[in-house]
Design a protein around this motif. Structure first.
Motif, PDB file in Angstrom:
ATOM      1  N   ARG A   1     -19.115  90.134 149.337  1.00 26.37           N
ATOM      2  CA  ARG A   1     -18.613  89.938 147.979  1.00 26.37           C
ATOM      3  C   ARG A   1     -17.611  88.802 147.917  1.00 26.37           C
ATOM      4  O   ARG A   1     -17.674  87.946 147.029  1.00 26.37           O
ATOM      5  CB  ARG A   1     -17.967  91.233 147.498  1.00 26.37           C
ATOM      6  CG  ARG A   1     -17.305  91.160 146.132  1.00 26.37           C
ATOM      7  CD  ARG A   1     -16.611  92.483 145.853  1.00 26.37           C
ATOM      8  NE  ARG A   1     -15.649  92.789 146.912  1.00 26.37           N
ATOM      9  CZ  ARG A   1     -15.264  94.026 147.228  1.00 26.37           C
ATOM     10  NH1 ARG A   1     -15.745  95.063 146.588  1.00 26.37           N
ATOM     11  NH2 ARG A   1     -14.389  94.218 148.204  1.00 26.37           N
ATOM     12  N   ASP A   2     -16.695  88.752 148.879  1.00 26.83           N
ATOM     13  CA  ASP A   2     -15.650  87.726 148.856  1.00 26.83           C
ATOM     14  C   ASP A   2     -16.234  86.328 149.046  1.00 26.83           C
ATOM     15  O   ASP A   2     -15.791  85.368 148.399  1.00 26.83           O
ATOM     16  CB  ASP A   2     -14.601  88.020 149.939  1.00 26.83           C
ATOM     17  CG  ASP A   2     -13.860  89.326 149.679  1.00 26.83           C
ATOM     18  OD1 ASP A   2     -13.861  89.779 148.516  1.00 26.83           O
ATOM     19  OD2 ASP A   2     -13.305  89.896 150.636  1.00 26.83           O
ATOM     20  N   HIS A   3     -17.244  86.205 149.935  1.00 25.34           N
ATOM     21  CA  HIS A   3     -17.863  84.897 150.164  1.00 25.34           C
ATOM     22  C   HIS A   3     -18.542  84.383 148.903  1.00 25.34           C
ATOM     23  O   HIS A   3     -18.401  83.210 148.520  1.00 25.34           O
ATOM     24  CB  HIS A   3     -18.890  84.992 151.296  1.00 25.34           C
ATOM     25  CG  HIS A   3     -18.309  85.368 152.624  1.00 25.34           C
ATOM     26  ND1 HIS A   3     -18.001  86.670 152.960  1.00 25.34           N
ATOM     27  CD2 HIS A   3     -17.981  84.619 153.705  1.00 25.34           C
ATOM     28  CE1 HIS A   3     -17.514  86.708 154.184  1.00 25.34           C
ATOM     29  NE2 HIS A   3     -17.486  85.469 154.666  1.00 25.34           N
TER      30      HIS A   3
ATOM     31  N   LEU B   1     -18.038  85.369 145.742  1.00 23.46           N
ATOM     32  CA  LEU B   1     -17.054  85.098 144.697  1.00 23.46           C
ATOM     33  C   LEU B   1     -16.331  83.786 144.936  1.00 23.46           C
ATOM     34  O   LEU B   1     -16.061  83.025 144.001  1.00 23.46           O
ATOM     35  CB  LEU B   1     -16.038  86.248 144.630  1.00 23.46           C
ATOM     36  CG  LEU B   1     -16.484  87.516 143.893  1.00 23.46           C
ATOM     37  CD1 LEU B   1     -15.411  88.589 143.997  1.00 23.46           C
ATOM     38  CD2 LEU B   1     -16.781  87.202 142.437  1.00 23.46           C
ATOM     39  N   PHE B   2     -16.015  83.501 146.200  1.00 22.46           N
ATOM     40  CA  PHE B   2     -15.314  82.264 146.534  1.00 22.46           C
ATOM     41  C   PHE B   2     -16.175  81.047 146.189  1.00 22.46           C
ATOM     42  O   PHE B   2     -15.691  80.080 145.574  1.00 22.46           O
ATOM     43  CB  PHE B   2     -14.958  82.250 148.015  1.00 22.46           C
ATOM     44  CG  PHE B   2     -14.282  80.991 148.467  1.00 22.46           C
ATOM     45  CD1 PHE B   2     -12.932  80.780 148.199  1.00 22.46           C
ATOM     46  CD2 PHE B   2     -14.986  80.002 149.146  1.00 22.46           C
ATOM     47  CE1 PHE B   2     -12.300  79.604 148.608  1.00 22.46           C
ATOM     48  CE2 PHE B   2     -14.377  78.836 149.554  1.00 22.46           C
ATOM     49  CZ  PHE B   2     -13.020  78.637 149.289  1.00 22.46           C
ATOM     50  N   ALA B   3     -17.465  81.097 146.560  1.00 19.77           N
ATOM     51  CA  ALA B   3     -18.352  79.960 146.299  1.00 19.77           C
ATOM     52  C   ALA B   3     -18.562  79.749 144.802  1.00 19.77           C
ATOM     53  O   ALA B   3     -18.493  78.619 144.304  1.00 19.77           O
ATOM     54  CB  ALA B   3     -19.692  80.180 146.998  1.00 19.77           C
TER      55      ALA B   3
ATOM     56  N   SER C   1     -16.635  80.873 142.294  1.00 22.81           N
ATOM     57  CA  SER C   1     -15.368  80.515 141.644  1.00 22.81           C
ATOM     58  C   SER C   1     -15.054  79.044 141.854  1.00 22.81           C
ATOM     59  O   SER C   1     -14.599  78.351 140.934  1.00 22.81           O
ATOM     60  CB  SER C   1     -14.229  81.378 142.192  1.00 22.81           C
ATOM     61  OG  SER C   1     -14.466  82.744 141.935  1.00 22.81           O
ATOM     62  N   GLY C   2     -15.302  78.564 143.081  1.00 24.44           N
ATOM     63  CA  GLY C   2     -15.099  77.143 143.349  1.00 24.44           C
ATOM     64  C   GLY C   2     -15.983  76.275 142.484  1.00 24.44           C
ATOM     65  O   GLY C   2     -15.551  75.232 141.975  1.00 24.44           O
ATOM     66  N   HIS C   3     -17.216  76.709 142.297  1.00 22.57           N
ATOM     67  CA  HIS C   3     -18.127  75.940 141.436  1.00 22.57           C
ATOM     68  C   HIS C   3     -17.619  75.912 139.995  1.00 22.57           C
ATOM     69  O   HIS C   3     -17.657  74.859 139.341  1.00 22.57           O
ATOM     70  CB  HIS C   3     -19.531  76.565 141.478  1.00 22.57           C
ATOM     71  CG  HIS C   3     -20.478  75.968 140.483  1.00 22.57           C
ATOM     72  ND1 HIS C   3     -21.218  74.838 140.750  1.00 22.57           N
ATOM     73  CD2 HIS C   3     -20.785  76.323 139.207  1.00 22.57           C
ATOM     74  CE1 HIS C   3     -21.944  74.520 139.694  1.00 22.57           C
ATOM     75  NE2 HIS C   3     -21.697  75.414 138.741  1.00 22.57           N
TER      76      HIS C   3
ATOM     77  N   THR D   1     -22.018  76.069 154.682  1.00 23.58           N
ATOM     78  CA  THR D   1     -22.462  77.420 155.014  1.00 23.58           C
ATOM     79  C   THR D   1     -23.624  77.444 156.003  1.00 23.58           C
ATOM     80  O   THR D   1     -23.710  78.351 156.841  1.00 23.58           O
ATOM     81  CB  THR D   1     -22.889  78.179 153.749  1.00 23.58           C
ATOM     82  OG1 THR D   1     -23.875  77.414 153.042  1.00 23.58           O
ATOM     83  CG2 THR D   1     -21.696  78.427 152.848  1.00 23.58           C
TER      84      THR D   1
END
Length: 499
Positions: free
Chosen positions: A73-75, A77-79, A81-83, A113
């Motif tokens: 989930r964190d990976h 969300l991070f990708a 959110s960055g986009h 990745t």
């Protein structure tokens, strides 16, 4: 059913009562089985400790759901959110070049990745299919695309291409197949649209912008190239009033759906139970039938939520993504059955509608459906279960057309014309009830297993006959009538009856 085929209000109230009581009754049986078998040995790996607040174990049998909303989930969300942040900055500073910025961020994310060798593999497929698209021959584009797609479905090509992925990232196998498969489908869409372009060709840069748009890259959905090209290069980025509120509301709905599903997984082990045939044989008919229905509903919820999260991000980028799939609860015809509207739109545009034309002849429909399901089999991966699933769904789609043409002949047409619209609707709903359960059984094959499907069919049609069979079909008939009423009201909003 005509748009004026309304039913009395008390009849609809009765249908609602029957459907809700039937669903609660089936859910109570599944709850009892889940509670009494939480510590069963066969569930050791799939039923794990759940939330502390409930004090119950949780069904974690679905790898995709756990991957998306727990393990990685964190990976994810991070990708994403960055986009979103990167895309917003680019839209403010250089809106005319935002699609190019999406390409840069997407390529960088894939490079980080999956490594440079995997990125090179993806680029090589893009260059190959772009080169073939310049010839502007549809059959050659299809041949090249399907041949390339087949290399990810058979040995030794799979192992050779998988060797391009380096590192020990646990999610890499999922990302590898997702990224490669969707890349081929997007490249085929680009090639086929380039064949339709009358003057000149689209540049390879447009293909790369289309393919490396990060929200769609690994998990879809697929948006055909013509729609992406028009929307990603749109100069006017103004939104309609309330658009941001609607996007935020959709995000909250998806969050609520995730929490609801996770909560239900503590009480209903609908994914783990079908894997234990010994336990299934001791369950009641209602529990088995309810389990089959719940599995299809859950798969729709999963597809709607997973694609919904991605679609929310793409709407922030001023794109109009494919709509979520139609819920199995709202289906009683094969022509509307699909769990991925992006793939469905792709197949309809380039195969089914292209070959079937107006779908008014049996022969054209047969050719169109055979080719459509042939490509679907290749997309899903050829195996016994997929072949059986494709055969039955292809047959169901064609049988609907044959039946529709048959009932339009005399004397059936005259008999129906002599009926009231409401009575015609009731009679049609009887036949739709049988169709509903054929759709359920045919799709359970792909979502669970052939053994589970056989068990459900035996319980529903043989062992449970006549009491379970008749009762289930009565509840289903009521459900179909509620679906028809919802469709009637939707039509009235678009085509109001004049006073």
């Amino acid at each position: 059913m005509g748009i004026k085929a309304a039913l009395p209000r008390y009849e609809l109230y009765f249908y609602n009562t029957v459907v809700y009581l039937g669903l609660l009754w089936a859910a109570s049986w599944i709850f009892d089985v889940s509670s009494s078998n939480a510590n069963r040995k066969t569930f050791k790996s799939s039923v794990t400790p759940g939330w502390y607040y409930f004090g119950r174990r949780m069904d974690t049998a679905d790898f995709e759901w756990v991957m998306w909303f727990s393990t990685f989930r964190d990976h994810i969300l991070f990708a994403l959110s960055g986009h979103v942040i990167f895309a917003k900055i680019c839209s403010m500073l250089a809106p005319q070049h935002r699609s190019l910025m999406y390409l840069c961020y997407g390529t960088l994310a894939v490079l980080v990745t999956m490594g440079w060798t995997y990125t090179t593999l993806i680029l090589s497929h893009c260059v190959l299919l772009y080169s073939i698209s310049l010839v502007k021959l549809r059959w050659l584009c299809f041949l090249a695309g399907l041949t390339t797609l087949s290399t990810f479905k058979m040995e030794p090509f799979i192992s050779w291409q998988a060797g391009f992925v380096t590192g020990d990232f646990e999610l890499r196998s999922v990302l590898f197949y997702g990224g490669c498969g969707f890349t081929i489908m997007r490249c085929m869409s680009f090639a086929l649209e380039n064949c339709e372009k009358k003057e000149g060709n689209y540049s390879i840069l447009e293909l790369l912008k289309y393919n490396f748009y990060l929200p769609y890259f690994y998990f879809g959905p697929i948006m055909t190239f013509d729609k992406f090209y028009a929307q990603a290069n749109k100069a006017d980025l103004t939104r309609q009033e309330g658009a941001i509120w609607n996007i935020s509301l959709q995000g909250l709905i998806h969050l609520g759906a995730i929490l609801t599903v996770d909560i239900l997984f503590h009480f209903l082990y609908i994914l783990s139970i079908p894997t234990d045939m010994k336990l299934l044989k001791h369950m009641s008919d209602w529990a088995v039938v309810g389990l089959a229905y719940c599995n299809l509903v859950y798969d729709w919820v999963k597809a709607a939520v997973m694609f919904g999260v991605i679609n929310t991000v793409s709407r922030l980028d001023h794109l109009d993504p494919p709509q979520p799939p139609k819920c199995i609860t709202m289906l009683y015809v094969f022509s509307e059955t699909h769990f991925d509207r992006g793939i469905n739109d792709w197949l309809c545009k380039y195969v089914y509608n292209y070959l079937g034309g107006k779908h008014d002849t049996v022969w054209d429909e047969a050719i169109a459906t055979l080719c459509t399901f042939g490509i679907t089999v290749l997309w899903l991966g050829p195996c016994q279960v997929v072949f059986i699933w494709a055969f039955f769904n292809c047959f169901g789609l064609n049988f609907e057309l044959w039946t529709a043409k048959f009932v339009c002949m005399e004397p059936f047409a005259s008999v129906e014309m002599a009926m009231s619209p409401a009575m015609s609707r009731r009679i049609r709903a009887v036949f739709n009830t049988f169709n509903f359960w054929t759709i359920v059984l045919y799709n359970i094959i792909a979502l669970n297993s052939l053994e589970f499907t056989k068990l459900v069919a035996r319980r529903l049609l043989l062992k449970g006959f006549p009491i379970t069979t008749i009762t289930v079909f009565i509840v289903t008939y009521c459900l179909v009538q509620l679906i028809k009423e919802r469709e009637r009201r939707q039509r009235l909003t678009f085509f109001p009856i004049p006073p």
